[in-house]
Design a protein around this motif. Structure first.
Motif, PDB file in Angstrom:
ATOM      1  N   LEU A 112       0.844  -1.137   0.078  1.00  0.00           N
ATOM      2  CA  LEU A 112       0.047  -0.034   0.107  1.00  0.00           C
ATOM      3  C   LEU A 112       0.804   1.368   0.083  1.00  0.00           C
ATOM      4  O   LEU A 112       0.497   2.295  -0.609  1.00  0.00           O
ATOM      5  CB  LEU A 112      -0.868   0.127   1.255  1.00  0.00           C
ATOM      6  CG  LEU A 112      -1.993  -0.997   1.148  1.00  0.00           C
ATOM      7  CD1 LEU A 112      -2.822  -1.073   2.403  1.00  0.00           C
ATOM      8  CD2 LEU A 112      -3.026  -0.668   0.081  1.00  0.00           C
ATOM      9  N   GLY A 113       2.061   1.068   0.689  1.00  0.00           N
ATOM     10  CA  GLY A 113       2.664   2.410   0.702  1.00  0.00           C
ATOM     11  C   GLY A 113       3.460   2.725  -0.600  1.00  0.00           C
ATOM     12  O   GLY A 113       3.434   3.852  -1.203  1.00  0.00           O
ATOM     13  N   GLY A 114       3.972   1.473  -1.152  1.00  0.00           N
ATOM     14  CA  GLY A 114       4.503   1.589  -2.791  1.00  0.00           C
ATOM     15  C   GLY A 114       3.376   2.299  -3.615  1.00  0.00           C
ATOM     16  O   GLY A 114       3.620   3.359  -4.543  1.00  0.00           O
ATOM     17  N   ALA A 115       2.187   1.802  -3.340  1.00  0.00           N
ATOM     18  CA  ALA A 115       1.216   2.222  -4.578  1.00  0.00           C
ATOM     19  C   ALA A 115       0.750   3.697  -4.153  1.00  0.00           C
ATOM     20  O   ALA A 115       0.687   4.580  -5.214  1.00  0.00           O
ATOM     21  CB  ALA A 115      -0.027   1.327  -4.324  1.00  0.00           C
ATOM     22  N   ALA A 116       0.635   4.041  -3.041  1.00  0.00           N
ATOM     23  CA  ALA A 116       0.552   5.565  -2.705  1.00  0.00           C
ATOM     24  C   ALA A 116       1.656   6.376  -3.097  1.00  0.00           C
ATOM     25  O   ALA A 116       1.480   7.572  -3.604  1.00  0.00           O
ATOM     26  CB  ALA A 116       0.430   5.677  -1.065  1.00  0.00           C
ATOM     27  N   PHE A 117       2.772   5.926  -2.894  1.00  0.00           N
ATOM     28  CA  PHE A 117       3.962   6.717  -3.234  1.00  0.00           C
ATOM     29  C   PHE A 117       3.932   6.773  -5.004  1.00  0.00           C
ATOM     30  O   PHE A 117       4.298   8.060  -5.443  1.00  0.00           O
ATOM     31  CB  PHE A 117       5.338   6.224  -3.100  1.00  0.00           C
ATOM     32  CG  PHE A 117       6.581   6.844  -3.342  1.00  0.00           C
ATOM     33  CD1 PHE A 117       7.077   7.892  -2.814  1.00  0.00           C
ATOM     34  CD2 PHE A 117       7.231   6.286  -4.388  1.00  0.00           C
ATOM     35  CE1 PHE A 117       8.123   8.406  -3.358  1.00  0.00           C
ATOM     36  CE2 PHE A 117       8.336   6.795  -5.054  1.00  0.00           C
ATOM     37  CZ  PHE A 117       8.878   7.930  -4.156  1.00  0.00           C
ATOM     38  N   ALA A 118       3.658   5.997  -5.571  1.00  0.00           N
ATOM     39  CA  ALA A 118       3.652   6.171  -7.147  1.00  0.00           C
ATOM     40  C   ALA A 118       2.512   6.878  -7.590  1.00  0.00           C
ATOM     41  O   ALA A 118       2.552   7.808  -8.410  1.00  0.00           O
ATOM     42  CB  ALA A 118       3.508   4.697  -7.695  1.00  0.00           C
ATOM     43  N   PHE A 119       1.354   6.652  -6.816  1.00  0.00           N
ATOM     44  CA  PHE A 119       0.264   7.704  -7.197  1.00  0.00           C
ATOM     45  C   PHE A 119       0.581   9.375  -6.839  1.00  0.00           C
ATOM     46  O   PHE A 119       0.259   9.983  -7.643  1.00  0.00           O
ATOM     47  CB  PHE A 119      -1.075   7.453  -6.527  1.00  0.00           C
ATOM     48  CG  PHE A 119      -2.262   7.976  -6.550  1.00  0.00           C
ATOM     49  CD1 PHE A 119      -3.087   7.930  -7.899  1.00  0.00           C
ATOM     50  CD2 PHE A 119      -2.756   9.154  -5.677  1.00  0.00           C
ATOM     51  CE1 PHE A 119      -4.294   8.964  -7.887  1.00  0.00           C
ATOM     52  CE2 PHE A 119      -3.501   9.830  -5.800  1.00  0.00           C
ATOM     53  CZ  PHE A 119      -4.402   9.587  -7.018  1.00  0.00           C
ATOM     54  N   VAL A 120       1.198   9.707  -5.705  1.00  0.00           N
ATOM     55  CA  VAL A 120       1.350  10.992  -5.261  1.00  0.00           C
ATOM     56  C   VAL A 120       2.499  11.473  -6.210  1.00  0.00           C
ATOM     57  O   VAL A 120       2.492  12.551  -6.505  1.00  0.00           O
ATOM     58  CB  VAL A 120       1.797  10.689  -3.898  1.00  0.00           C
ATOM     59  CG1 VAL A 120       2.462  12.326  -3.418  1.00  0.00           C
ATOM     60  CG2 VAL A 120       0.828  10.815  -2.811  1.00  0.00           C
ATOM     61  N   ARG A 121       3.453  10.528  -6.707  1.00  0.00           N
ATOM     62  CA  ARG A 121       4.277  11.138  -7.481  1.00  0.00           C
ATOM     63  C   ARG A 121       4.130  11.293  -8.935  1.00  0.00           C
ATOM     64  O   ARG A 121       4.346  12.421  -9.460  1.00  0.00           O
ATOM     65  CB  ARG A 121       5.683  10.024  -7.470  1.00  0.00           C
ATOM     66  CG  ARG A 121       6.955  10.572  -8.313  1.00  0.00           C
ATOM     67  CD  ARG A 121       8.037   9.660  -8.180  1.00  0.00           C
ATOM     68  NE  ARG A 121       9.003  10.272  -8.596  1.00  0.00           N
ATOM     69  CZ  ARG A 121      10.280   9.653  -8.965  1.00  0.00           C
ATOM     70  NH1 ARG A 121      10.324   8.539  -8.593  1.00  0.00           N
ATOM     71  NH2 ARG A 121      11.211  10.417  -9.542  1.00  0.00           N
TER      72      ARG A 121
END
Length: 141
Positions: A112-121
């Protein structure tokens, strides 16, 4: 010229001077002998006091060594029984799924952290401005 300060004689010097001037120095002989006797007595008392302290220290050291020996033997017994106690504790412990649950929760948090990071970036990249640039992009030759 007479010196106003007198130099004090040690007991040995006083005895020597008194013996050298036997006729004139019976007081010096007496004072020298008494001084030497007093110094010898003080030395003997100091030596006896030091021996007494050493004997007390030896007794305390022997007691400390005995106590340390008892503690080390007790610690050795406890360490010898430790593996058996661990085996008993593990045998009595029910098998649980708790480590697998914790590992799954950590893996899920990472995903979930990786997905949130990709989305925010992806959403933080600026869009190109509709206005023309304020600086000339192509240099003139």
């Amino acid at each position: 010229m007479t010196s106003s300060t007198e130099t004090r004689l040690t007991s040995g010097q006083r005895l020597t001077r008194g013996l050298a001037h036997t006729a004139a120095g019976p007081v010096d002989i007496t004072r020298g002998a008494l001084g030497l006797g007093a110094n010898a007595l003080a030395s003997a008392v100091s030596n006896a006091r030091q021996r007494y302290r050493d004997s007390q220290l030896r007794k305390e050291l022997a007691e400390a060594q005995a106590t340390l020996s008892r503690e080390l033997s007790t610690a050795g017994e406890v360490l010898a029984e430790l593996p058996e106690n661990f085996r008993e504790a593990r045998a009595n412990q029910p098998k649980s799924k708790r480590p697998w649950i914790i590992a799954g929760a950590v893996a899920g948090a990472l995903v979930l952290g990786g997905a949130a990071f990709a989305f925010v970036r992806r959403n933080t990249t600026p869009e190109p401005s509709p206005l023309p640039p304020s600086v000339q992009v192509d240099p003139k030759p």
